[in-house]
Scaffold this active site. Structure first.
Site, PDB file in Angstrom:
ATOM      1  N   ASP A   1     -76.718 -24.183 -91.682  1.00 49.13           N
ATOM      2  CA  ASP A   1     -77.781 -25.202 -91.682  1.00 49.13           C
ATOM      3  C   ASP A   1     -77.386 -26.468 -92.451  1.00 49.13           C
ATOM      4  OD1 ASP A   1     -80.106 -24.379 -90.213  1.00 49.13           O
ATOM      5  OD2 ASP A   1     -80.466 -22.821 -91.716  1.00 49.13           O
TER       6      ASP A   1
ATOM      7  N   GLU B   1     -80.590 -33.631 -95.521  1.00 45.12           N
ATOM      8  CA  GLU B   1     -81.740 -34.190 -96.234  1.00 45.12           C
ATOM      9  C   GLU B   1     -82.328 -33.222 -97.261  1.00 45.12           C
ATOM     10  OE1 GLU B   1     -85.570 -36.498 -94.817  1.00 45.12           O
ATOM     11  OE2 GLU B   1     -85.714 -34.406 -94.231  1.00 45.12           O
ATOM     12  N   ASP B   2     -82.228 -31.934 -96.966  1.00 47.83           N
ATOM     13  CA  ASP B   2     -82.881 -30.957 -97.835  1.00 47.83           C
ATOM     14  C   ASP B   2     -82.201 -30.798 -99.190  1.00 47.83           C
ATOM     15  OD1 ASP B   2     -84.965 -30.342 -96.069  1.00 47.83           O
ATOM     16  OD2 ASP B   2     -83.572 -29.155 -94.857  1.00 47.83           O
TER      17      ASP B   2
ATOM     18  N   ARG C   1     -79.352 -21.137 -97.829  1.00 48.72           N
ATOM     19  CA  ARG C   1     -78.959 -22.549 -97.924  1.00 48.72           C
ATOM     20  C   ARG C   1     -78.572 -22.949 -99.349  1.00 48.72           C
ATOM     21  NH1 ARG C   1     -82.339 -26.693 -94.554  1.00 48.72           N
ATOM     22  NH2 ARG C   1     -80.399 -27.786 -95.080  1.00 48.72           N
TER      23      ARG C   1
ATOM     24  N   ARG D   1     -90.816 -23.636 -98.769  1.00 45.81           N
ATOM     25  CA  ARG D   1     -89.477 -23.956 -99.287  1.00 45.81           C
ATOM     26  C   ARG D   1     -89.511 -24.596-100.683  1.00 45.81           C
ATOM     27  NH1 ARG D   1     -85.695 -24.072 -95.021  1.00 45.81           N
ATOM     28  NH2 ARG D   1     -86.385 -22.460 -93.583  1.00 45.81           N
TER      29      ARG D   1
ATOM     30  N   HIS E   1     -91.824 -28.332 -93.251  1.00 46.22           N
ATOM     31  CA  HIS E   1     -91.754 -29.232 -94.410  1.00 46.22           C
ATOM     32  C   HIS E   1     -92.858 -30.286 -94.315  1.00 46.22           C
ATOM     33  CE1 HIS E   1     -87.235 -28.220 -94.453  1.00 46.22           C
ATOM     34  NE2 HIS E   1     -87.695 -27.837 -95.630  1.00 46.22           N
TER      35      HIS E   1
ATOM     36  N   CYS F   1     -84.126 -35.012 -91.141  1.00 43.49           N
ATOM     37  CA  CYS F   1     -83.302 -33.960 -91.784  1.00 43.49           C
ATOM     38  C   CYS F   1     -81.812 -34.220 -91.704  1.00 43.49           C
ATOM     39  CB  CYS F   1     -83.490 -32.609 -91.113  1.00 43.49           C
ATOM     40  SG  CYS F   1     -85.081 -32.293 -90.449  1.00 43.49           S
TER      41      CYS F   1
END
Ligand code: CIR
Length: 259
Positions: A67, A72-73, A92, A137, A167, A254
């Site tokens: 992933d 962005e995460d 992740r 998350r 999100h 993302c």
């Protein structure tokens, strides 16, 4: 007016999707994604960022992290600071390390620490105000740490509970000075009451993940009702096909870290 949202972004970090990208987390039920098409869609996205004047920093795929192209995460970058996150999905955690190495050349660094978790997809910057979604998350501890860091750098954090979608930015984005694009689920929130709102048709909720970047709106292709609504804002509109990204629960925001 809430704050200057007309920030000109000069840089973007992106990562090539790996051959293993189909092993990433997905709940979409949209079927198996196609690697060749994904690479083509990702290239069109990168071309768009370059067209909008951004210098694109392209990172290699990470074989341990399918992933990881959803960069962005892994970080929240403001004009003052880069906050390296601790992603909420265990599979992740670790993606953020290579991103930290890049951002350390550009910003003062801060970090979210265990047991806090934050995904950058839960953080929406609107001028100096930062909406932070508490979601599956981003946990309350992570949101608290991020709020404290942002305040320290003169920003104004505002917490929102993410009751639907993966999100916060799956459902809510900024599309103009004081104007939000959002799904009906987020329409009644008191903290958003001072904004103009464009409420999506339920059938087009995926289009909530539209990106305002250097005066242009980048939206996913195939959402005609949303397109009509956004055209009224008078900004140039670019529609990109992100079908394979959608299959992996991701969207336009993302795929890059913009700063
Ligand atoms: C995940 O579930 O973590 C990825 N498959 C999708 C992440 C999308 N990121 C985002 O919306 N910011």
């Amino acid at each position: 007016m809430i704050g200057d949202i007309e920030t000109v972004f000069t840089h973007a970090i992106v990562r090539t999707p790996g051959r293993n990208f189909d092993r990433g987390i997905t709940t979409s039920g949209l079927g198996p994604p196609d690697y060749t098409l994904m690479v083509k869609q990702h290239r069109a996205y990168v071309n768009t960022l370059e067209f909008l004047g951004l210098k694109v920093i392209m990172l290699d795929a990470e074989s341990d992290f399918p992933d990881a192209y959803f960069v962005e995460d892994t970080a929240v970058v403001t004009p003052e600071v880069a906050v390296i996150t601790r992603p909420g999905a265990v599979s992740r955690q670790g993606e953020e390390n290579s991103i930290a190495a890049v951002l350390s050349s550009y910003r003062t660094m801060e970090r979210i620490r265990a047991p806090g978790t934050v995904d950058g997809g839960d953080v929406l910057m609107v001028g100096n105000r930062f909406f932070i979604g508490v979601s599956d998350r981003t946990n309350p501890e992570g949101a608290e740490q991020l709020s404290a860091i942002l305040k320290q750098y003169g920003h104004e954090p505002v917490r929102i509970s993410v009751s639907a979608g993966l999100h916060l930015k799956s459902s809510l984005n900024v599309v103009g000075e004081n104007t939000l694009l959002l799904t009906p689920d987020f329409n009644g929130l008191a903290v958003l009451k001072h904004f103009e709102k464009i409420v999506l048709d339920d059938a087009e909720s995926y289009a909530a993940n539209t990106l305002l970047l250097n005066d242009h709106l980048i939206m996913p292709k195939g959402f005609p009702d949303t397109r009509r609504k956004l055209e009224k804002l008078g900004r140039p509109l670019i529609a990109l096909d992100v079908s394979e990204v959608q299959k992996m629960d991701g969207g336009l925001t993302c795929l890059s870290i913009r700063f």
